[in-house]
Design a protein around this motif. Structure first.
Motif, PDB file in Angstrom:
ATOM      1  N   TYR A 294       0.868  -0.694  -0.315  1.00  0.00           N
ATOM      2  CA  TYR A 294      -0.257   0.348   0.117  1.00  0.00           C
ATOM      3  C   TYR A 294       0.816   1.990  -0.068  1.00  0.00           C
ATOM      4  CZ  TYR A 294      -3.776  -3.149   1.809  1.00  0.00           C
ATOM      5  OH  TYR A 294      -5.013  -4.060   2.086  1.00  0.00           O
ATOM      6  N   HIS A 295       0.190   2.808   0.111  1.00  0.00           N
ATOM      7  CA  HIS A 295       1.249   3.937  -0.101  1.00  0.00           C
ATOM      8  C   HIS A 295       0.467   4.001   1.452  1.00  0.00           C
ATOM      9  CE1 HIS A 295       1.984   3.010  -3.716  1.00  0.00           C
ATOM     10  NE2 HIS A 295       3.020   3.753  -3.900  1.00  0.00           N
ATOM     11  N   ALA A 296      -0.424   4.687   1.510  1.00  0.00           N
ATOM     12  CA  ALA A 296      -0.813   5.639   2.154  1.00  0.00           C
ATOM     13  C   ALA A 296      -1.897   5.212   3.681  1.00  0.00           C
ATOM     14  CB  ALA A 296      -0.852   7.113   2.844  1.00  0.00           C
TER      15      ALA A 296
ATOM     16  N   SER B  62      15.368  10.054  -4.384  1.00  0.00           N
ATOM     17  CA  SER B  62      14.441  11.005  -4.727  1.00  0.00           C
ATOM     18  C   SER B  62      13.538  10.025  -5.842  1.00  0.00           C
ATOM     19  CB  SER B  62      15.228  11.555  -5.796  1.00  0.00           C
ATOM     20  OG  SER B  62      16.018  12.657  -4.796  1.00  0.00           O
ATOM     21  N   HIS B  63      12.720   8.778  -5.167  1.00  0.00           N
ATOM     22  CA  HIS B  63      12.046   8.646  -6.191  1.00  0.00           C
ATOM     23  C   HIS B  63      11.958   8.445  -7.959  1.00  0.00           C
ATOM     24  CE1 HIS B  63       8.712   6.249  -6.960  1.00  0.00           C
ATOM     25  NE2 HIS B  63       7.583   5.878  -4.968  1.00  0.00           N
ATOM     26  N   LEU B  64      13.292   8.189  -8.001  1.00  0.00           N
ATOM     27  CA  LEU B  64      12.996   8.537  -9.655  1.00  0.00           C
ATOM     28  C   LEU B  64      12.873   7.276 -10.531  1.00  0.00           C
ATOM     29  CD1 LEU B  64      16.474  10.645 -10.028  1.00  0.00           C
ATOM     30  CD2 LEU B  64      14.222  11.384  -9.333  1.00  0.00           C
TER      31      LEU B  64
ATOM     32  N   TRP C 226       8.426  14.009  -5.609  1.00  0.00           N
ATOM     33  CA  TRP C 226       7.779  15.237  -6.612  1.00  0.00           C
ATOM     34  C   TRP C 226       6.668  14.661  -7.094  1.00  0.00           C
ATOM     35  CZ3 TRP C 226       8.122  12.100 -11.309  1.00  0.00           C
ATOM     36  CH2 TRP C 226       7.500  11.326 -11.439  1.00  0.00           C
ATOM     37  N   GLN C 227       5.971  12.916  -7.454  1.00  0.00           N
ATOM     38  CA  GLN C 227       5.120  13.075  -7.630  1.00  0.00           C
ATOM     39  C   GLN C 227       4.198  12.835  -6.680  1.00  0.00           C
ATOM     40  OE1 GLN C 227       7.420  10.714  -6.653  1.00  0.00           O
ATOM     41  NE2 GLN C 227       6.412   8.469  -5.240  1.00  0.00           N
ATOM     42  N   HIS C 228       4.385  13.023  -5.454  1.00  0.00           N
ATOM     43  CA  HIS C 228       3.701  13.667  -4.076  1.00  0.00           C
ATOM     44  C   HIS C 228       2.726  15.214  -4.717  1.00  0.00           C
ATOM     45  CE1 HIS C 228       5.344  10.247  -1.572  1.00  0.00           C
ATOM     46  NE2 HIS C 228       4.677   9.861  -2.291  1.00  0.00           N
TER      47      HIS C 228
ATOM     48  N   PHE D  87       4.363  -0.739   2.951  1.00  0.00           N
ATOM     49  CA  PHE D  87       4.004   0.038   2.627  1.00  0.00           C
ATOM     50  C   PHE D  87       5.235   1.566   1.342  1.00  0.00           C
ATOM     51  CE2 PHE D  87       2.156  -1.131   6.742  1.00  0.00           C
ATOM     52  CZ  PHE D  87       0.404  -0.302   6.195  1.00  0.00           C
ATOM     53  N   ASP D  88       4.759   2.062   0.825  1.00  0.00           N
ATOM     54  CA  ASP D  88       5.996   2.279  -0.519  1.00  0.00           C
ATOM     55  C   ASP D  88       6.003   4.346  -0.285  1.00  0.00           C
ATOM     56  OD1 ASP D  88       6.488   0.022  -1.148  1.00  0.00           O
ATOM     57  OD2 ASP D  88       6.350   0.867  -3.329  1.00  0.00           O
ATOM     58  N   ASP D  89       7.021   4.487  -0.056  1.00  0.00           N
ATOM     59  CA  ASP D  89       6.435   6.017  -0.266  1.00  0.00           C
ATOM     60  C   ASP D  89       6.840   7.150   1.003  1.00  0.00           C
ATOM     61  OD1 ASP D  89       6.853   5.652  -2.419  1.00  0.00           O
ATOM     62  OD2 ASP D  89       4.591   7.114  -3.163  1.00  0.00           O
ATOM     63  N   GLY D  90       7.441   6.046   2.665  1.00  0.00           N
ATOM     64  CA  GLY D  90       7.266   6.161   3.742  1.00  0.00           C
ATOM     65  C   GLY D  90       6.039   7.460   4.523  1.00  0.00           C
TER      66      GLY D  90
ATOM     67  N   PHE E 156      14.303   0.486   1.886  1.00  0.00           N
ATOM     68  CA  PHE E 156      14.822   1.346   1.488  1.00  0.00           C
ATOM     69  C   PHE E 156      14.305   1.936  -0.156  1.00  0.00           C
ATOM     70  CE2 PHE E 156      17.907   3.762  -1.186  1.00  0.00           C
ATOM     71  CZ  PHE E 156      17.315   5.322  -0.535  1.00  0.00           C
ATOM     72  N   HIS E 157      13.559   2.694  -0.300  1.00  0.00           N
ATOM     73  CA  HIS E 157      12.561   2.693  -1.746  1.00  0.00           C
ATOM     74  C   HIS E 157      13.286   4.299  -2.682  1.00  0.00           C
ATOM     75  CE1 HIS E 157       8.978   2.383  -3.280  1.00  0.00           C
ATOM     76  NE2 HIS E 157       8.619   3.456  -3.748  1.00  0.00           N
ATOM     77  N   GLY E 158      14.489   4.512  -2.177  1.00  0.00           N
ATOM     78  CA  GLY E 158      15.514   5.322  -3.770  1.00  0.00           C
ATOM     79  C   GLY E 158      15.042   6.826  -3.007  1.00  0.00           C
TER      80      GLY E 158
HETATM   81 ZN   LIG Z   1       6.766   4.209  -4.352  1.00  0.00          ZN
END
Ligand SMILES: [Zn+2]
Length: 340
Positions: free
Chosen positions: A41-43, A235-237, A136-138, A98-101, A231-233
């Motif tokens: 999931y994300h958030a 800067s999420h590139l 950036w995508q957020h 969960f992704d994106d922290g 870990f997910h990068g």
């Molecule tokens: Zn992500």
């Protein structure tokens, strides 16, 4: 939506909803027993939390229903246990990630996880857990939520034109694909320019007002509660755009620092957007010894696959349709209902 897409969604919903019911449950159990079931999931936010509109995600009530459904067919287990579990004859183990922290503590996910005894993994990005900036995508999602899709599209298309980044897009949902062709250096400056041209408040002010991410203290608390950090990068590139030095800068170096910060032997890695590096670079990344796994998306891997080649399935847009329905239907289509 095309008729074909509607029929596909309908079939996935039907199969997904019946996954736990006899006789489909026999196939379900056999299928998942031979896979490595990892969900992401994300958030997660409580109903009425303004961050739900700004960042998307699922509501705690819907997340709780998902876990209740999963609990009928699976045992929850930490990611590393699911990766190394043998094929299951009875209940399989499933990992929740969960992704994106996002802040899963303030958002309320933590209470739901505790209720089901789940030990989850959150995959974080350097830019966000260090509170340097919105990913950036957020930032694009927030602009569209606050200023409207039309304003976002105007600004996005203008930057694409000025910096020769790509052709016009007609809908918000197209921005992800459009950015696949952007050079690595374009993301931060383009996001900042689009943010400014839509007359958004200063980003630091926005971040401190909404606190969307787990910060260092939040991650330490998350770990004390029995959960893991991956870990997910930085800067999420997109991985495919990274050169050798950029792979070190975006993946290896910040992952090593995060691993050392929490005293881990190795750290789990989930590719941003599930975008794997080309095979040669991926082998080199695995050989650094920093990572315990390299996870992609959109597929459930078979038992026995290398942890550096395992994928996961997203459940943000519906566990029934995308995890149960889509995966089981794919398996039926391939006629591997009794997979080897
Ligand atoms: Zn992500």
């Amino acid at each position: 939506m095309t008729l074909k897409a509607a029929l596909r969604d309908g079939a996935q919903d039907l199969i997904g909803a019946g996954a736990g019911l006899w006789p489909l449950s026999i196939l379900t159990r056999r299928y998942f027993g031979r896979r490595i079931p990892i969900i992401f999931y994300h958030a997660v936010w409580r109903s009425g939390d303004p961050r739900l509109k700004l960042f998307g995600g699922v509501e705690t009530g819907s997340f709780e229903r998902d876990l209740a459904r999963l609990a009928r067919m699976f045992d929850f287990a930490p990611l590393d246990e699911v990766l190394s579990a043998p094929a299951a004859r009875g209940k399989s183990k499933v990992a929740i990630t969960f992704d994106d922290g996002f802040d899963l503590i303030a958002g309320g996910a933590i209470d739901v996880l505790r209720g089901f005894g789940v030990r989850a993994t959150v995959f974080v990005n350097d830019d966000s857990w260090r509170y340097k900036r919105l990913l950036w995508q957020h930032a694009f999602g927030v602009i569209s939520a606050m200023r409207g899709e039309a304003s976002f599209l105007r600004a996005f298309n203008e930057i694409q034109r000025q910096q020769r980044l790509g052709a016009r897009i007609e809908a918000f949902a197209q921005f992800i694909d459009a950015t696949k062709a952007w050079p690595v250096g374009a993301f931060e400056t383009a996001a900042d320019e689009i943010w400014a041209s839509c007359e958004m408040p200063p980003m630091a002010e926005f971040l401190s007002q909404h606190r969307p991410y787990l910060d260092h203290a939040g991650l330490a608390h998350w770990r004390r509660l029995g959960h893991d950090v991956g870990f997910h990068g930085k800067s999420h590139l997109w991985s495919k755009a990274l050169g050798v030095a950029e792979i070190v800068e975006q993946y290896e170096a910040p992952a090593r620092a995060l691993k050392d910060l929490f005293g881990l032997d190795r750290i789990a890695f989930a590719y941003p957007f599930g975008d794997r590096l080309p095979p040669e670079q991926e082998r080199a990344l695995a050989a650094t010894g920093v990572f315990s796994c390299l996870l992609g998306t959109d597929r459930l891997s078979r038992r026995g696959e290398s942890p550096f080649a395992v994928d996961r399935v997203e459940a943000d847009f519906g566990l029934v349709r995308h995890f149960f329905g889509r995966m089981l239907l794919r398996s039926l289509r391939r006629q591997d209902a009794t997979p080897v």
